[in-house]
Every structure is written in C-alpha cells, then in structure tokens.
Design a protein around this motif. Structure first.
Motif, short mmCIF file in Angstrom:
data_model
loop_
_atom_site.label_atom_id
_atom_site.label_comp_id
_atom_site.label_asym_id
_atom_site.label_seq_id
_atom_site.Cartn_x
_atom_site.Cartn_y
_atom_site.Cartn_z
N PRO A 1 9.34 1.62 1.25
CA PRO A 1 8.30 1.71 0.24
C PRO A 1 7.22 2.53 0.33
N ALA A 2 6.62 3.05 -0.62
CA ALA A 2 5.34 3.82 -0.47
C ALA A 2 4.30 3.05 -0.07
N MET A 3 3.46 3.34 0.68
CA MET A 3 2.07 2.77 1.00
C MET A 3 1.03 3.32 0.44
N GLN A 4 0.67 2.74 -0.75
CA GLN A 4 -0.59 3.22 -1.59
C GLN A 4 -1.77 2.42 -1.56
N THR A 5 -2.88 3.05 -1.01
CA THR A 5 -4.04 2.21 -0.69
C THR A 5 -4.86 1.96 -2.07
N ASP A 6 -5.65 1.05 -2.32
CA ASP A 6 -6.55 0.95 -3.33
C ASP A 6 -7.51 2.19 -3.13
N MET A 7 -7.92 1.97 -2.09
CA MET A 7 -9.00 3.09 -1.68
C MET A 7 -9.15 3.43 -0.21
N THR A 8 -9.27 4.65 -0.02
CA THR A 8 -9.48 5.09 1.48
C THR A 8 -10.76 5.88 1.56
N LEU A 9 -11.78 5.46 2.28
CA LEU A 9 -13.08 6.01 2.54
C LEU A 9 -13.00 6.57 3.89
N ARG A 10 -13.69 7.77 3.91
CA ARG A 10 -13.78 8.69 5.42
C ARG A 10 -15.04 9.37 5.64
N TYR A 11 -15.52 9.16 6.76
CA TYR A 11 -16.94 9.62 7.18
C TYR A 11 -16.48 10.42 8.38
N LYS A 12 -16.51 11.68 8.58
CA LYS A 12 -16.19 12.37 9.52
C LYS A 12 -14.74 11.75 10.23
N GLU A 13 -15.03 11.35 11.52
CA GLU A 13 -13.67 10.75 11.95
C GLU A 13 -13.23 9.17 11.70
N GLN A 14 -14.26 8.64 10.96
CA GLN A 14 -14.14 7.15 11.01
C GLN A 14 -13.56 6.98 9.45
N VAL A 15 -12.68 6.11 9.34
CA VAL A 15 -11.70 5.99 8.13
C VAL A 15 -11.63 4.30 7.85
N LEU A 16 -11.94 4.07 6.67
CA LEU A 16 -11.85 2.56 6.15
C LEU A 16 -11.03 2.54 5.04
N ILE A 17 -9.80 1.81 5.22
CA ILE A 17 -9.10 1.35 4.21
C ILE A 17 -9.27 -0.09 3.44
N VAL A 18 -9.62 0.06 2.11
CA VAL A 18 -10.10 -0.95 1.38
C VAL A 18 -8.79 -1.40 0.42
N ASP A 19 -8.67 -2.58 0.26
CA ASP A 19 -7.60 -3.41 -0.50
C ASP A 19 -8.50 -4.37 -1.26
N THR A 20 -8.57 -4.12 -2.60
CA THR A 20 -9.44 -4.97 -3.28
C THR A 20 -8.72 -6.19 -3.99
N LYS A 21 -8.85 -7.54 -3.97
CA LYS A 21 -8.13 -8.19 -4.44
C LYS A 21 -9.03 -9.31 -5.45
N TYR A 22 -8.55 -9.91 -6.51
CA TYR A 22 -9.04 -10.50 -7.42
C TYR A 22 -8.18 -11.83 -7.71
N TYR A 23 -8.46 -13.06 -7.28
CA TYR A 23 -7.49 -14.24 -7.67
C TYR A 23 -8.35 -15.36 -7.78
N SER A 24 -7.98 -16.45 -8.48
CA SER A 24 -8.63 -17.73 -8.79
C SER A 24 -8.79 -18.22 -7.40
N HIS A 25 -7.73 -18.13 -6.48
CA HIS A 25 -7.71 -18.60 -5.11
C HIS A 25 -7.63 -17.71 -4.14
N THR A 26 -8.77 -17.39 -3.34
CA THR A 26 -8.84 -16.40 -2.51
C THR A 26 -8.07 -16.60 -0.94
N MET A 27 -7.90 -18.00 -0.97
CA MET A 27 -7.42 -18.48 0.50
C MET A 27 -6.32 -19.40 0.08
N GLN A 28 -5.14 -19.27 1.04
CA GLN A 28 -3.98 -20.06 0.97
C GLN A 28 -4.71 -21.48 1.60
N SER A 29 -4.25 -22.53 1.08
CA SER A 29 -4.69 -23.96 1.73
C SER A 29 -3.34 -24.57 1.72
N GLN A 30 -3.26 -25.48 3.08
CA GLN A 30 -2.15 -26.21 3.35
C GLN A 30 -2.98 -27.33 4.59
#
Length: 361
Positions: free
Chosen positions: A240-269
C-alpha cells in the motif's frame, strides 16, 4: 461562542479561511464579522456571497450536445429527424451541435445546495433572502439528486478553479443528507466527524504553510518503502502507498504529522486509556521508512483535535532514536490560543524561528 458538536463555529470559519484562501477577500468581510448559531447558517452565508461573486465573474460553462431544428445546417445533420420534418411539412433541418451551457454538474451542485439550505430551519431569513437572489441566476440550471453526486470524480482544472471552495461547501451541505418525513425533502445532517477530519487536516497544513515560511517543505508526501535490495517492481506493487497527511522539513529535521479527529481520541479497556494501536503503528511505519538511514532526524506526531473527554493524549516516546509524540489541539479556545499551540509544536521540533503574521486567520 456557539458550538457545533463541541467546536466553536467561529473557529470552523477560521479553519475554512485557511483551507480556502478566497475567504480572506473583501467579499466575505461581512461573513467574517457575523456570529452564527448553526454551521448550516454559516454555509448559507458563504455560499450566498461566493455564488454572487462567481456570477459577476461568469458562471462556469461546459460544452453540451444540443438537438434543434434550424433553417440552416449547424453541426451534424440528423437525417432521420430531417426526414420527419419533411413529412410534417416543416422546412427545417434537424441538427446536432455542441453549445456552451451553464447547465452542468458544477452549477447543478450549487443550485441543489442552495435549494436544500432554503428549506433548512437553521438558516436565518437574512441569508435565505440572499440565497434567493443568487438562485435567480441559476434559473436555467437543473437540480441534481444529491445521492448521485460522485464527489471523488470531480476534478478541478484551470477554467473551474474558482469553484473549489464553493463545491467543498456544497459537499459539507449535501454529503450525508437525511431524508425528511415528506417525500423528496431532505434534512441537513450535523457537521460530521468525516467532514471535520478533512477540514482539520487541511487547516493545520495551510497554517504551517502560511505562518512558518522558514520551512523548506510543507506538503502531503508519499514515503517509499525501505525494502531490501532485490525487491522487484512486481512485488512492490502489492504494497500500500504511504501517504502522509503532512510532512514538514527544516534543513535536515523532518516532522511527519498525522491529524486525527475522533469523538474518542483514546481507546479504553477496563478503565485504562491507551493510544489507538492503528494510529501508532501507522506513524511508526512512516517514520522508520522515511528515516531509512537511522539518522534520528525524522520524528512523528499524532495530532488529535481535543474532544470533551477528560483524558487526552499528550505524550512522547523514543523508538530507536526517533521521536514519536501524540498531542491534542484544543479547537474550543480563542483562535490566538489555537495558533499558539501550533507554533509551540513547530518550536518543539525546529527551534525558535521567525514567523509570519503569528496570530489571526
């Protein structure tokens, strides 16, 4: 401030102004200054202004096949129709020809969204009156069945780029309509998680693009799989293709951000709250494949829109030298505070840098 499913409607408008730059123009100053009780009313105000603006520029037209009986040949001759005209004593040629028409799917979507909003109780009379005015300019345009709109097959090109914001607002209005009691009538559903997730992702991307100009890269990027030598093309095609929501880069530093919008941000058990395993596995895979040489200069961030839950993810881990974090962005605050939260994220990964217009939409 008024909320829609836990999000201040004013902030929804601000997010829209980042997603669609056209909303920054003077035509929409009245909308920006107004307070809204419902998102449907906000969408009505935007569409009324946006369509009126488009009418001044000219509605988009496409070539459509027309059939008409004419005294002289135009386009192709319809022989059967011409013979019928002769039998009926009509000295006319049956012609088929292409003609530019405003009655195309783009304007049909606009008219259908306006028609739905005019019947929506949540829309104020002031905005309904504005919608009725623009509806007059769509008199020669048919309505379309909302269920038959193939949103994924709508493609923008040079001649209809101005419709991008309008069509997206129509999508928020028409996607997921609920049938009303009366046959043929519809009721607008709430602004859904799917819609908010799409808007949230685009807003964050455009915020970094606008306010952090020092970044060398701000985009949705595809990450190649870090495969061992000898893996042939015939095998790679199954991955499968790995498509990021966004990739930010400054010089050699890279930040891959995956945004999430859910009613429940964490799973609970059993009362224990944990990150969604699928989300963590996904960002881990992105980071490790992007940092194929194990430099440690690639980080990952799961960015959640904060819900009304008591516990929200705010943590950071190091996996083999790579930072992977989970944070929440509180959309129920003054917009300056939302901007501050995003700026703080950038500082945490790229250090203190010069910002452009650090506050405001």
């Amino acid at each position: 401030m008024i909320k829609d499913k836990g999000i201040w409607i004013k902030n929804i408008y601000y997010m829209l102004t980042y997603a669609f730059q056209v909303l920054r123009q003077s035509d929409f100053e009245e909308v920006a200054a107004e307070e809204f009780d419902q998102t449907a009313d906000l969408f009505a105000a935007i569409l009324a202004k946006g369509i009126a603006r488009q009418v001044k520029q000219g509605l988009y037209r496409e070539y459509a096949v027309r059939q008409k009986d004419l005294p002289a040949l135009k386009g192709k001759l319809n022989l059967y129709g011409t013979i019928q005209n002769h039998w009926q004593g009509k000295p006319r040629l049956a012609c088929e020809f292409d003609e530019l028409s405003e009655n195309n799917q783009w304007n049909q979507i606009l008219k259908t969204a306006v028609w739905i909003l005019l019947k929506e109780p949540a829309v104020k009379q002031k905005h309904k009156a504005e919608l009725k005015k623009v509806l007059l300019y769509l008199d020669g345009v048919d309505r379309i069945d909302p269920a038959k709109i193939r949103w994924d097959q709508l493609h923008f090109q040079r001649n209809n780029q101005n419709y991008r914001m309008l069509i997206h607002i129509c999508y928020f209005v028409l996607d997921g309509l609920l049938p009303a009691a009366e046959q043929g009538r519809y009721k607008i559903a709430s602004f859904t998680e799917k819609h908010m997730e799409q808007l949230f992702e685009r807003f964050v991307l455009e915020y970094f693009r606008r306010h952090h100009p020092y970044l060398d890269e701000v985009k949705r990027a595809q990450i190649p799989w870090n495969l061992d030598d000898g893996a042939g093309e015939s095998m790679i095609r199954f991955l499968p293709a790995m498509q990021t929501d966004m990739t930010l880069r400054y010089k050699e530093q890279v930040l891959i951000v995956d945004t999430k919008y859910y009613s429940h941000t964490m799973q609970s058990q059993y009362g224990n709250h944990k990150l969604h395993s699928g989300h963590l596995y996904q960002i881990f895979t992105y980071v490790k494949n992007r940092d194929a040489e194990n430099t440690g200069r690639v980080s990952g961030l799961l960015l959640y829109a904060k819900t009304e839950e008591a516990i929200a993810p705010d943590c950071e881990f190091s996996f083999g030298g790579n930072r992977i974090s989970a944070r929440t962005l509180d959309l129920n605050r003054d917009f300056r505070e939302i901007a501050g939260q995003l700026d703080q994220i950038a500082r945490a990964y790229f250090g203190e840098q010069e910002l452009r217009e650090p506050f405001g939409p």
